[in-house]
Design an enzyme around this catalytic site. Structure first.
Site, PDB file in Angstrom:
ATOM      1  N   GLU A 331       0.871  -1.178   0.000  1.00  0.00           N
ATOM      2  CA  GLU A 331       0.000   0.000   0.000  1.00  0.00           C
ATOM      3  C   GLU A 331       0.904   1.223   0.000  1.00  0.00           C
ATOM      4  O   GLU A 331       1.758   1.368   0.868  1.00  0.00           O
ATOM      5  CB  GLU A 331      -0.936  -0.035   1.211  1.00  0.00           C
ATOM      6  N   CYS A 365      -1.832   9.195   4.030  1.00  0.00           N
ATOM      7  CA  CYS A 365      -1.861   8.816   2.624  1.00  0.00           C
ATOM      8  C   CYS A 365      -3.174   9.270   1.999  1.00  0.00           C
ATOM      9  O   CYS A 365      -3.271   9.515   0.806  1.00  0.00           O
ATOM     10  CB  CYS A 365      -1.701   7.309   2.495  1.00  0.00           C
TER      11      CYS A 365
HETATM   12  P1  NAD Z   1       8.826   4.945   3.284  1.00  0.00           P
HETATM   13  O1  NAD Z   1       8.542   4.273   1.990  1.00  0.00           O
HETATM   14  O2  NAD Z   1       9.946   5.902   3.319  1.00  0.00           O
HETATM   15  O3  NAD Z   1       9.137   3.858   4.410  1.00  0.00           O
HETATM   16  C1  NAD Z   1       8.202   2.836   4.717  1.00  0.00           C
HETATM   17  C2  NAD Z   1       8.941   1.687   5.373  1.00  0.00           C
HETATM   18  O4  NAD Z   1       9.829   1.103   4.422  1.00  0.00           O
HETATM   19  C3  NAD Z   1       9.811   2.105   6.562  1.00  0.00           C
HETATM   20  O5  NAD Z   1       9.691   1.134   7.568  1.00  0.00           O
HETATM   21  C4  NAD Z   1      11.207   2.099   5.964  1.00  0.00           C
HETATM   22  O6  NAD Z   1      12.205   1.883   6.923  1.00  0.00           O
HETATM   23  C5  NAD Z   1      11.109   0.945   5.000  1.00  0.00           C
HETATM   24  N1  NAD Z   1      12.099   0.911   3.925  1.00  0.00           N
HETATM   25  C6  NAD Z   1      12.779   1.937   3.370  1.00  0.00           C
HETATM   26  N2  NAD Z   1      13.581   1.469   2.387  1.00  0.00           N
HETATM   27  C7  NAD Z   1      13.407   0.128   2.321  1.00  0.00           C
HETATM   28  C8  NAD Z   1      13.941  -0.904   1.500  1.00  0.00           C
HETATM   29  N3  NAD Z   1      14.831  -0.666   0.560  1.00  0.00           N
HETATM   30  N4  NAD Z   1      13.501  -2.175   1.727  1.00  0.00           N
HETATM   31  C9  NAD Z   1      12.593  -2.448   2.667  1.00  0.00           C
HETATM   32  N5  NAD Z   1      12.053  -1.500   3.476  1.00  0.00           N
HETATM   33  C10 NAD Z   1      12.457  -0.229   3.300  1.00  0.00           C
HETATM   34  O7  NAD Z   1       7.445   5.605   3.751  1.00  0.00           O
HETATM   35  P2  NAD Z   1       7.185   6.474   5.047  1.00  0.00           P
HETATM   36  O8  NAD Z   1       7.847   7.793   4.856  1.00  0.00           O
HETATM   37  O9  NAD Z   1       7.478   5.691   6.251  1.00  0.00           O
HETATM   38  O10 NAD Z   1       5.597   6.634   5.003  1.00  0.00           O
HETATM   39  C11 NAD Z   1       4.962   7.584   4.226  1.00  0.00           C
HETATM   40  C12 NAD Z   1       4.458   6.993   2.938  1.00  0.00           C
HETATM   41  O11 NAD Z   1       3.580   5.923   3.233  1.00  0.00           O
HETATM   42  C13 NAD Z   1       3.653   7.971   2.121  1.00  0.00           C
HETATM   43  O12 NAD Z   1       3.975   7.813   0.775  1.00  0.00           O
HETATM   44  C14 NAD Z   1       2.209   7.541   2.387  1.00  0.00           C
HETATM   45  O13 NAD Z   1       1.305   7.908   1.373  1.00  0.00           O
HETATM   46  C15 NAD Z   1       2.372   6.071   2.486  1.00  0.00           C
HETATM   47  N6  NAD Z   1       1.267   5.446   3.212  1.00  0.00           N
HETATM   48  C16 NAD Z   1       0.361   4.726   2.492  1.00  0.00           C
HETATM   49  C17 NAD Z   1      -0.724   4.161   3.126  1.00  0.00           C
HETATM   50  C18 NAD Z   1      -1.742   3.365   2.350  1.00  0.00           C
HETATM   51  O14 NAD Z   1      -2.551   2.666   2.973  1.00  0.00           O
HETATM   52  N7  NAD Z   1      -1.741   3.431   1.029  1.00  0.00           N
HETATM   53  C19 NAD Z   1      -0.885   4.325   4.496  1.00  0.00           C
HETATM   54  C20 NAD Z   1       0.070   5.053   5.196  1.00  0.00           C
HETATM   55  C21 NAD Z   1       1.144   5.606   4.541  1.00  0.00           C
END
Ligand code: NAD
Length: 562
Positions: A331, A365
């Site tokens: 997501e 989001c």
């Molecule tokens: P992010 O993508 O920066 O990080 C999300 C997670 O991924 C973190 O735990 C991070 O440590 C991990 N991560 C980073 N690089 C990685 C890799 N190479 N491999 C595996 N894991 C890795 O996102 P964020 O800043 O934590 O959250 C904000 C984003 O999340 C926004 O884009 C928001 O829209 C989205 N979001 C979406 C939903 C939904 O239901 N669609 C809900 C909440 C947030």
């Protein structure tokens, strides 16, 4: 209604809870069914209802929250371990993830041992070992861990909220909503497993006994974001384990402390070791390692488009000794729009837009980051939006008078301010546009509104994830709908209109996973608004819906000649 769930006889709605004089609190019922009763096949559970939000205008609730903040403050700055195979693992040297308070970045919330690839390997191995026994635990027993976790979270609601306020800058109401959603996920997925665990209906066939049942997948890697660091983490984790999987949980480095609170609860209720392995660590190295590991069976990810797509690519590459196609539940981001038609109730539209754009500093989001307004009502609506947004109070969310807190981190702060500079060139700045300086150098940004933005401008199309609203003028209804669909995302959207045919057309043509009519585009409730987006917003997993648990299982059909 009370649902009577019997492994051999199926689910049937029997009597009204009040007629039966059953406890109103859903969790209470399960406290009478202890884990020692695990052989019991007959379980009773009330129908799912959402956890109510706390009314902080009640002095007792306000006091309780203030006390909880004080209590949690006493625990700040401590060091915490990883948890692998049920054991606390400490990492020496400088290998710490330091979680800080975004309202006062010098204040350390907690220090977490930082995993490396060696520990990631151990975590996957422990999860694999635990899977062999956990998958055999009857689903009727697995669900009880979720109901017990819900019960504890309900009791510690304000304490959990306090961690969210201090670690990620949520207001009281936003933190309370996050905890309520986490409780809802436990209650909802527990009930869903009771439904899916039973014999599934099949077409009868002569001389054969046919059965279909859902079995777990294996070892999952759960990767939540920082913005709903309890709710989303709990949702992906509980869906995983109740279905019989074991996991490696890699929390966001911005919010390991609230993640640990949940892990501690699961330890407290006696979840067998190795079912959840807690592994804070850098996304780039540890995340990549976990995702590409041949023993990883699936990845449940919520986060940005960029990271989601990277995981998708890495997960698709078959590794030596890998014997399955990895499943990805991803997501991702959004660029969510609210359309205001020329006959809409403009006050209600302005109220919905402001709440959805600036609640939790626009870091949802589902946040409204583009208001698409019919030219006939453009000036009037813009005026109303600005008037309402001007009244929003920004400050440290420990004080419940502040509606908006800081943005999550230094990197978020810098990225949002950069987008605002771009926005100043792409439209007319009507409100905000600046960082707010505080003595403690918190990451505060004014609610910012930029009008007359071209539908194809950068700030109209890219996810900013902060308190920045772009306003776009539409020539007419069709044009508004066209603009609403012109991004690569498809998560949430809303339409304010009194025109029935426009509402109907939006239902069909506004291409988002969660569409709201005459209400704001944030605030999805578990069970009520199953949540997930289209296109670059993800795999449309519909968290909090009846399709969700299926993603964590595989169906097995057994046919016996009789
Ligand atoms: P992010 O993508 O920066 O990080 C999300 C997670 O991924 C973190 O735990 C991070 O440590 C991990 N991560 C980073 N690089 C990685 C890799 N190479 N491999 C595996 N894991 C890795 O996102 P964020 O800043 O934590 O959250 C904000 C984003 O999340 C926004 O884009 C928001 O829209 C989205 N979001 C979406 C939903 C939904 O239901 N669609 C809900 C909440 C947030």
């Amino acid at each position: 209604m009370l649902l009577k769930i019997d492994k051999s006889f199926g689910v049937s709605a029997v009597k009204n809870r009040h007629e039966e004089n059953m406890p109103k609190n859903q969790g209470e019922l399960f406290m009478s069914t202890t884990l020692a009763d695990k052989e019991k096949t007959l379980l009773q559970v009330n129908e799912f209802v959402n956890e109510p939000f706390t009314d902080f205008s009640q002095p007792a609730n306000k006091k309780a929250m203030e006390e909880a903040i004080k209590t949690v403050r006493l625990s700040l700055g401590k060091e915490y371990p990883l948890v692998i195979g049920g054991k606390d693992v400490k990492v020496g040297g400088d290998n710490w993830i330091i979680s800080t308070n975004p309202s006062k970045p010098d204040e350390v919330i907690a220090k977490f041992a930082k995993a490396d690839q060696k520990l990631a390997e151990e975590a996957i191995n422990e999860a694999s070992i635990a899977f062999e026994s956990w998958k055999k635990v009857p689903y009727t027993e697995r669900v009880q861990y979720l109901f017990k976790a819900a019960e504890i979270m309900r009791k510690r609601k304000h304490e959990l909220s306090a961690w969210l306020i201090l670690e990620i800058g949520k207001s009281w109401a936003e933190a309370d909503g996050d905890v309520a959603e986490a409780i809802d996920f436990c209650e909802f997925y527990g009930r869903e497993m009771l439904r899916l665990g039973q014999a599934q209906p099949l077409t009868p066939y002569a001389n054969e006994k046919n059965k279909l049942h859902y079995i777990p997948l294996g070892v999952g890697v759960v990767i939540p974001p920082w913005n709903f660091p309890l709710a989303i983490l709990v949702g992906m984790t509980t869906a995983s384990i109740v279905a019989g999987n074991t996991i490696v949980l890699k929390p966001s480095s911005d919010t390991p402390a609230i993640a640990y609170q949940f892990v501690k609860i699961m330890q407290e209720i006696g979840l067998p070791k190795g079912v959840i392995n807690f592994l804070p660590g850098p996304g780039a190295s540890v995340g990549d390692y976990l995702v590409s590991h041949p023993k990883t069976r699936y990845i449940a990810f919520t986060g940005s488009k960029e990271v989601g797509l990277r995981i998708n690519e890495m997960a698709a590459k078959t590794q030596p000794k890998q014997i399955w196609i990895k499943r990805l539940i991803a997501e991702m981001g959004g660029k969510d729009g609210i359309i205001v038609d020329n006959d809409a109730d403009l006050d209600s539209a302005a109220e919905g837009i402001v709440a959805a754009a600036f609640g939790f500093q626009g870091q949802k989001c589902s946040a409204c980051s583009r208001a698409i307004i019919h030219q006939d009502v453009y000036d009037k609506t813009v005026e109303k939006i600005v008037e309402k947004a001007k009244k929003l109070v920004v400050g440290d969310p420990q004080d419940n008078n502040n509606f908006m807190g800081p943005v999550a981190s230094k990197s978020a702060y810098e990225s949002i301010l950069k987008y605002i500079e771009t926005g100043k060139k792409e439209g007319h700045l009507l409100l905000g546009g600046n960082a707010i300086k505080t003595n403690a150098n918190g990451y505060f940004i004014e609610p910012t509104i930029i009008a007359d933005v071209d539908p194809k401008a950068k700030i109209s199309l890219e996810e900013i994830f902060g308190p920045v609203l772009s306003i776009i003028k539409a020539k007419d209804w069709q044009h508004a709908l066209e603009i609403a669909n012109n991004t690569e995302f498809g998560l949430t959207g809303a339409v304010y209109t009194k025109n029935r045919s426009h509402l109907d057309q939006a239902s069909n043509d506004f291409h988002v996973g969660n569409l709201y009519l005459n209400r704001k585009c944030t605030g999805a409730l578990v069970g009520v608004h199953p949540f997930g987006g289209f296109n670059m917003s993800g795999t449309d997993s519909k968290a909090g819906g009846k399709d969700y648990l299926l993603l964590f299982t595989q169906a097995k059909t057994v046919s016996e000649k009789v």
